[in-house]
Every structure is written in C-alpha cells, then in structure tokens.
Scaffold this motif. Sequence first.
Motif, PDB file in Angstrom:
ATOM      1  N   ALA A 258      52.061  29.382 -10.694  1.00  0.00           N
ATOM      2  CA  ALA A 258      51.626  28.931  -9.379  1.00  0.00           C
ATOM      3  C   ALA A 258      51.845  27.425  -9.230  1.00  0.00           C
ATOM      4  CB  ALA A 258      50.150  29.268  -9.182  1.00  0.00           C
ATOM      5  N   PRO A 259      52.251  27.009  -8.043  1.00  0.00           N
ATOM      6  CA  PRO A 259      52.436  25.576  -7.818  1.00  0.00           C
ATOM      7  C   PRO A 259      51.097  24.846  -7.833  1.00  0.00           C
ATOM      8  CG  PRO A 259      52.703  26.781  -5.782  1.00  0.00           C
ATOM      9  CD  PRO A 259      52.542  27.798  -6.867  1.00  0.00           C
ATOM     10  N   SER A 260      51.139  23.581  -8.152  1.00  0.00           N
ATOM     11  CA  SER A 260      49.913  22.783  -8.191  1.00  0.00           C
ATOM     12  C   SER A 260      49.407  22.554  -6.770  1.00  0.00           C
ATOM     13  CB  SER A 260      50.182  21.436  -8.864  1.00  0.00           C
ATOM     14  OG  SER A 260      50.968  20.627  -8.011  1.00  0.00           O
ATOM     15  N   PRO A 261      48.115  22.266  -6.639  1.00  0.00           N
ATOM     16  CA  PRO A 261      47.580  21.961  -5.303  1.00  0.00           C
ATOM     17  C   PRO A 261      48.313  20.785  -4.652  1.00  0.00           C
ATOM     18  CG  PRO A 261      45.789  22.313  -6.847  1.00  0.00           C
ATOM     19  CD  PRO A 261      47.056  22.305  -7.647  1.00  0.00           C
ATOM     20  N   GLN A 262      48.766  19.835  -5.452  1.00  0.00           N
ATOM     21  CA  GLN A 262      49.485  18.685  -4.898  1.00  0.00           C
ATOM     22  C   GLN A 262      50.789  19.113  -4.234  1.00  0.00           C
ATOM     23  OE1 GLN A 262      48.241  18.835  -8.008  1.00  0.00           O
ATOM     24  NE2 GLN A 262      46.693  17.236  -8.085  1.00  0.00           N
TER      25      GLN A 262
ATOM     26  N   LEU B 222      58.468  25.153   2.011  1.00  0.00           N
ATOM     27  CA  LEU B 222      57.404  26.158   1.956  1.00  0.00           C
ATOM     28  C   LEU B 222      57.659  27.170   0.844  1.00  0.00           C
ATOM     29  CD1 LEU B 222      56.906  26.767   5.782  1.00  0.00           C
ATOM     30  CD2 LEU B 222      55.272  25.667   4.227  1.00  0.00           C
ATOM     31  N   LYS B 223      58.901  27.524   0.653  1.00  0.00           N
ATOM     32  CA  LYS B 223      59.260  28.485  -0.393  1.00  0.00           C
ATOM     33  C   LYS B 223      59.028  27.898  -1.782  1.00  0.00           C
ATOM     34  CE  LYS B 223      63.042  31.384  -1.911  1.00  0.00           C
ATOM     35  NZ  LYS B 223      64.467  31.652  -1.793  1.00  0.00           N
ATOM     36  N   ARG B 224      59.420  26.622  -1.991  1.00  0.00           N
ATOM     37  CA  ARG B 224      59.194  25.956  -3.286  1.00  0.00           C
ATOM     38  C   ARG B 224      57.711  25.875  -3.621  1.00  0.00           C
ATOM     39  NH1 ARG B 224      63.433  22.684  -1.903  1.00  0.00           N
ATOM     40  NH2 ARG B 224      62.082  21.109  -1.008  1.00  0.00           N
ATOM     41  N   ALA B 225      56.893  25.737  -2.605  1.00  0.00           N
ATOM     42  CA  ALA B 225      55.446  25.682  -2.802  1.00  0.00           C
ATOM     43  C   ALA B 225      54.850  27.084  -2.900  1.00  0.00           C
ATOM     44  CB  ALA B 225      54.777  24.913  -1.663  1.00  0.00           C
ATOM     45  N   ALA B 226      55.689  28.109  -2.831  1.00  0.00           N
ATOM     46  CA  ALA B 226      55.292  29.519  -2.923  1.00  0.00           C
ATOM     47  C   ALA B 226      54.352  29.926  -1.790  1.00  0.00           C
ATOM     48  CB  ALA B 226      54.675  29.838  -4.280  1.00  0.00           C
ATOM     49  N   LEU B 227      54.449  29.245  -0.656  1.00  0.00           N
ATOM     50  CA  LEU B 227      53.624  29.599   0.498  1.00  0.00           C
ATOM     51  C   LEU B 227      54.263  30.695   1.337  1.00  0.00           C
ATOM     52  CD1 LEU B 227      52.486  26.022   1.526  1.00  0.00           C
ATOM     53  CD2 LEU B 227      51.117  27.797   0.411  1.00  0.00           C
ATOM     54  N   ILE B 228      55.566  30.842   1.193  1.00  0.00           N
ATOM     55  CA  ILE B 228      56.271  31.934   1.866  1.00  0.00           C
ATOM     56  C   ILE B 228      57.184  32.605   0.856  1.00  0.00           C
ATOM     57  CG2 ILE B 228      56.186  30.897   4.176  1.00  0.00           C
ATOM     58  CD1 ILE B 228      59.136  30.086   3.804  1.00  0.00           C
ATOM     59  N   GLU B 229      57.545  33.833   1.171  1.00  0.00           N
ATOM     60  CA  GLU B 229      58.477  34.585   0.340  1.00  0.00           C
ATOM     61  C   GLU B 229      59.671  34.938   1.200  1.00  0.00           C
ATOM     62  OE1 GLU B 229      55.780  37.722  -0.792  1.00  0.00           O
ATOM     63  OE2 GLU B 229      55.438  36.754  -2.728  1.00  0.00           O
ATOM     64  N   GLU B 230      60.827  34.977   0.561  1.00  0.00           N
ATOM     65  CA  GLU B 230      62.067  35.264   1.267  1.00  0.00           C
ATOM     66  C   GLU B 230      62.674  36.553   0.726  1.00  0.00           C
ATOM     67  OE1 GLU B 230      66.327  33.054   2.194  1.00  0.00           O
ATOM     68  OE2 GLU B 230      65.110  32.384   0.508  1.00  0.00           O
TER      69      GLU B 230
ATOM     70  N   GLN C 130      45.567  32.182  -0.666  1.00  0.00           N
ATOM     71  CA  GLN C 130      44.177  32.431  -1.043  1.00  0.00           C
ATOM     72  C   GLN C 130      43.802  31.638  -2.296  1.00  0.00           C
ATOM     73  OE1 GLN C 130      43.089  36.476  -2.185  1.00  0.00           O
ATOM     74  NE2 GLN C 130      41.265  36.272  -0.910  1.00  0.00           N
ATOM     75  N   ARG C 131      44.686  31.619  -3.278  1.00  0.00           N
ATOM     76  CA  ARG C 131      44.433  30.863  -4.517  1.00  0.00           C
ATOM     77  C   ARG C 131      44.266  29.378  -4.202  1.00  0.00           C
ATOM     78  NH1 ARG C 131      48.731  32.412  -7.886  1.00  0.00           N
ATOM     79  NH2 ARG C 131      47.486  34.200  -8.445  1.00  0.00           N
ATOM     80  N   PHE C 132      45.133  28.850  -3.339  1.00  0.00           N
ATOM     81  CA  PHE C 132      45.055  27.438  -2.964  1.00  0.00           C
ATOM     82  C   PHE C 132      43.745  27.146  -2.242  1.00  0.00           C
ATOM     83  CE2 PHE C 132      45.755  24.248   0.398  1.00  0.00           C
ATOM     84  CZ  PHE C 132      45.820  23.129  -0.399  1.00  0.00           C
ATOM     85  N   THR C 133      43.333  28.040  -1.365  1.00  0.00           N
ATOM     86  CA  THR C 133      42.066  27.855  -0.652  1.00  0.00           C
ATOM     87  C   THR C 133      40.914  27.724  -1.635  1.00  0.00           C
ATOM     88  OG1 THR C 133      42.908  29.102   1.231  1.00  0.00           O
ATOM     89  CG2 THR C 133      40.515  28.868   1.068  1.00  0.00           C
ATOM     90  N   HIS C 134      40.885  28.582  -2.646  1.00  0.00           N
ATOM     91  CA  HIS C 134      39.822  28.510  -3.654  1.00  0.00           C
ATOM     92  C   HIS C 134      39.921  27.229  -4.468  1.00  0.00           C
ATOM     93  CE1 HIS C 134      38.224  32.412  -2.762  1.00  0.00           C
ATOM     94  NE2 HIS C 134      39.392  33.004  -2.946  1.00  0.00           N
ATOM     95  N   GLN C 135      41.141  26.812  -4.823  1.00  0.00           N
ATOM     96  CA  GLN C 135      41.313  25.563  -5.570  1.00  0.00           C
ATOM     97  C   GLN C 135      40.838  24.367  -4.755  1.00  0.00           C
ATOM     98  OE1 GLN C 135      45.532  25.737  -6.318  1.00  0.00           O
ATOM     99  NE2 GLN C 135      45.246  26.451  -8.414  1.00  0.00           N
TER     100      GLN C 135
ATOM    101  N   ILE D 164      38.634  24.353  -2.277  1.00  0.00           N
ATOM    102  CA  ILE D 164      37.170  24.386  -2.185  1.00  0.00           C
ATOM    103  C   ILE D 164      36.554  23.865  -3.476  1.00  0.00           C
ATOM    104  CG2 ILE D 164      35.172  25.946  -2.099  1.00  0.00           C
ATOM    105  CD1 ILE D 164      36.858  27.646  -0.092  1.00  0.00           C
ATOM    106  N   ASP D 165      37.093  24.295  -4.617  1.00  0.00           N
ATOM    107  CA  ASP D 165      36.596  23.835  -5.912  1.00  0.00           C
ATOM    108  C   ASP D 165      36.763  22.325  -6.051  1.00  0.00           C
ATOM    109  OD1 ASP D 165      35.543  24.094  -8.558  1.00  0.00           O
ATOM    110  OD2 ASP D 165      37.604  24.089  -9.348  1.00  0.00           O
ATOM    111  N   LEU D 166      37.922  21.823  -5.672  1.00  0.00           N
ATOM    112  CA  LEU D 166      38.202  20.397  -5.796  1.00  0.00           C
ATOM    113  C   LEU D 166      37.303  19.564  -4.879  1.00  0.00           C
ATOM    114  CD1 LEU D 166      40.033  18.310  -7.163  1.00  0.00           C
ATOM    115  CD2 LEU D 166      41.601  18.574  -5.245  1.00  0.00           C
ATOM    116  N   LEU D 167      37.070  20.042  -3.660  1.00  0.00           N
ATOM    117  CA  LEU D 167      36.234  19.290  -2.720  1.00  0.00           C
ATOM    118  C   LEU D 167      34.751  19.407  -3.039  1.00  0.00           C
ATOM    119  CD1 LEU D 167      38.126  20.057   0.597  1.00  0.00           C
ATOM    120  CD2 LEU D 167      38.174  17.946  -0.741  1.00  0.00           C
ATOM    121  N   THR D 168      34.358  20.523  -3.608  1.00  0.00           N
ATOM    122  CA  THR D 168      32.951  20.729  -3.948  1.00  0.00           C
ATOM    123  C   THR D 168      32.578  20.013  -5.240  1.00  0.00           C
ATOM    124  OG1 THR D 168      33.102  22.900  -2.919  1.00  0.00           O
ATOM    125  CG2 THR D 168      31.174  22.486  -4.252  1.00  0.00           C
TER     126      THR D 168
END
Length: 157
Positions: free
Chosen positions: A12-16, A75-83, A100-105, A107-111
Amino acid sequence: MPDADQQAMLAAPSPQVILQAIAHPLRRKILGWLKDAIRYFPQQAYGREFGVCAGQIVLRCGLAQSTVSQHLAVLKRAALIEEQKIGPVHFFTRNEVTLQRFTHQLIDLLTNPLTAKNHPTARLRSIGLEPYDCLAPDSMNVSATQVAKLEGTAKSN
C-alpha cells in the motif's frame, strides 16, 4: 512469511503519497465522479461493468487527453484508482480498499499524531531512538543493532 493482509499493507502507498495525489482539485473531482459513475457519465457507450472509460473522463474534465492521463497516472500510482484495459479502451474504477485504509490511517494520524503507527517517529521509537536524537552532537553513536532494526522496520512498513 506475511499473510495476504500484511502483504497488502506492505504494498500500500504511504499516506504522504496519497495526500500528494489528492492535493490537486481535479484529482479529487475525478475520484468523486468515479464514485457516482451513473450520474456523472450517463453517455458511456460501453456499459459500466469495467468502470468508466478514459475518454469519458477526458470529456468531463474538458482538458487535453494528455493532461487528464497524467492526473489518472498520479491517482493510479497512489493506488486510488484501478485501471483495466479491454482492447484499446482503458477503464477506471475507484480502489475502495485503498481509500478506506487511507481514511483509517488519516484518522489515526490526526487523533494520535505522535503515536500513530505510520508516523515517521514511530519507527525511530521502535528501536529506542527519540526523533530528535539525530540533532544531538553525539548522534553518530547509533548502534549497528539500531540501524539494522530501523532498516528492518522500513522494509516491513
């Protein structure tokens, strides 16, 4: 040996990387359009079982095909879309798992900003270093064991 979930996390790509990909407003729009493809791409002639064809996304953006292709590539490199390519046509869908994974990351980072497991300082602390140890005059006194541990966590994160 890592199981399938762990392998997916390693790939998975990093949050950055994801934050950089969604920093541009057009890329955020494309993700929104793909979420509701029936509404935003009603004229698509190919059906929607494979996603939205690149030509429809280009028409919706109103920009040159090469410009839209660059945005889709980010977007594809960030794995946000599939081709998926069917003959000469490229189809795109959102990668809901990554989103979904990024959303959880996020939330974790901000919390828990200093203890989040994806925070850069977490890897340093996992081997017994504090984040600002590298600024100390004796910062070259990092043991070989600490370096090996840090390299091991970098490969596993």
